[in-house]
Design a protein around this motif. Structure first.
Motif, mmCIF file in Angstrom:
data_model
loop_
_atom_site.group_PDB
_atom_site.id
_atom_site.type_symbol
_atom_site.label_atom_id
_atom_site.label_comp_id
_atom_site.label_asym_id
_atom_site.label_seq_id
_atom_site.Cartn_x
_atom_site.Cartn_y
_atom_site.Cartn_z
ATOM 1 N N GLU A 135 0.825 -1.204 0.000
ATOM 2 C CA GLU A 135 0.000 0.000 0.000
ATOM 3 C C GLU A 135 0.861 1.256 0.000
ATOM 4 N N ALA A 136 1.969 1.223 0.769
ATOM 5 C CA ALA A 136 2.862 2.386 0.801
ATOM 6 C C ALA A 136 3.517 2.614 -0.559
ATOM 7 N N ALA A 137 3.942 1.532 -1.215
ATOM 8 C CA ALA A 137 4.577 1.670 -2.536
ATOM 9 C C ALA A 137 3.596 2.219 -3.556
ATOM 10 N N GLN A 138 2.369 1.750 -3.498
ATOM 11 C CA GLN A 138 1.366 2.265 -4.435
ATOM 12 C C GLN A 138 1.089 3.744 -4.193
ATOM 13 N N THR A 139 1.073 4.148 -2.957
ATOM 14 C CA THR A 139 0.851 5.562 -2.643
ATOM 15 C C THR A 139 2.015 6.424 -3.118
ATOM 16 N N PRO A 184 5.460 11.137 -7.067
ATOM 17 C CA PRO A 184 6.928 10.995 -7.024
ATOM 18 C C PRO A 184 7.576 11.912 -5.988
ATOM 19 N N GLN A 185 6.955 13.071 -5.707
ATOM 20 C CA GLN A 185 7.539 13.961 -4.721
ATOM 21 C C GLN A 185 7.557 13.319 -3.323
ATOM 22 N N ARG A 239 10.335 11.163 1.536
ATOM 23 C CA ARG A 239 10.661 9.981 2.338
ATOM 24 C C ARG A 239 12.164 9.787 2.437
ATOM 25 N N TYR A 240 12.842 10.074 1.323
ATOM 26 C CA TYR A 240 14.295 9.954 1.312
ATOM 27 C C TYR A 240 14.926 10.949 2.287
#
Length: 256
Positions: free
Chosen positions: A204-208, A213-214, A219-220
């Motif tokens: 779910e986090a990856a899909q969000t 992209p920002q 997150r980085y």
């Protein structure tokens, strides 16, 4: 003549006094007297002062208080063929003195022997695990069986408690290994369930993040802040994945 009459009167009075004294019975509050008239049951008397006609009547004193006795250790083989040693304690009392005197000889010994056989019979129908974990239910089962069988004797079995269950050392080690294996199984299941839940959350986090992209850049930056919070000399250098992919394609491309 007068002396003889006086002596005979004294003897008669003495006999009357002895007769009255021998006919008097005093029963405490917790006692009853089962009276027989010429060998046949007459009635139950007491508590208090009771007169018994000598020779014609006989009285058997009965105690109505609760009696507690230990059932000797019994060798029991459970349904899964495990040999154990079990002892218990039984609480019972006389509720019908007439039956306790007429229907059974030595009601205490009879109840004791019946308790031993009932203990072996009831526990032999259950597995070792049930014997160790369901003791309250087994106590109730034994009590009901005993009470139903002693009811004809005027005996009320109120409580049966299993005190000790002794198992040999080999079986104790086997039970310990079984418990250890069960705990390992539960730990693996819990770990697998945690991995499954984590994978769903990561998906779910990856899909969000893929939709924005920002968010990946934010997150980085949050990860950098987390790393910099500790006192270390780690240097983090971001490298775009696209640049790495282009370099790999050129390296793997055959030269003309």
């Amino acid at each position: 003549m007068i002396g003889f009459t006086f002596g005979f009167g004294s003897i008669l009075i003495l006999l009357v006094v002895v007769l009255i004294a021998s006919s008097v019975r005093i029963f405490r509050e917790y006692e009853r007297g089962v009276v027989f008239m010429l060998g046949r049951f007459w009635k139950v008397k007491g508590p208090g002062l009771v007169l018994i006609i000598p020779i014609v009547q006989q009285a058997v004193r009965m105690d109505l208080r609760t009696i507690v006795f230990d059932v000797p250790t019994q060798d029991v083989i459970t349904r899964d063929n495990v040999s154990v040693k079990v002892n218990a304690v039984v609480y019972f009392r006389v509720v019908d003195p007439e039956k306790a005197v007429i229907q059974v000889a030595r009601y205490f010994e009879a109840t004791s022997q019946l308790a031993q056989t009932t203990l072996r019979a009831v526990l032999g129908k259950h597995d070792l695990d049930q014997l160790l974990s369901e003791r309250e239910q087994l106590n109730t089962d034994i009590q009901k069986v005993l009470d139903s069988q002693t009811d004809a004797w005027g005996i009320k079995v109120s409580i049966v408690e299993i005190k000790h269950v002794d198992i040999n050392e080999t079986m104790i080690r086997a039970i310990a290994r079984q418990a250890e294996a069960e705990r390992e199984r539960r730990a693996k299941v819990i770990h697998a369930e945690g991995e499954l839940q984590a994978s769903k959350q990561l998906l779910e986090a990856a899909q969000t993040l893929a939709r924005q992209p920002q968010a990946m850049q934010l997150r980085y930056l949050q990860t950098l802040v987390t790393i910099a919070a500790d006192k270390n000399s780690t240097i983090v250098f971001p490298l775009p994945i696209d640049l790495v992919s282009a370099g790999l394609e050129r390296f793997n491309k055959p030269s003309a």
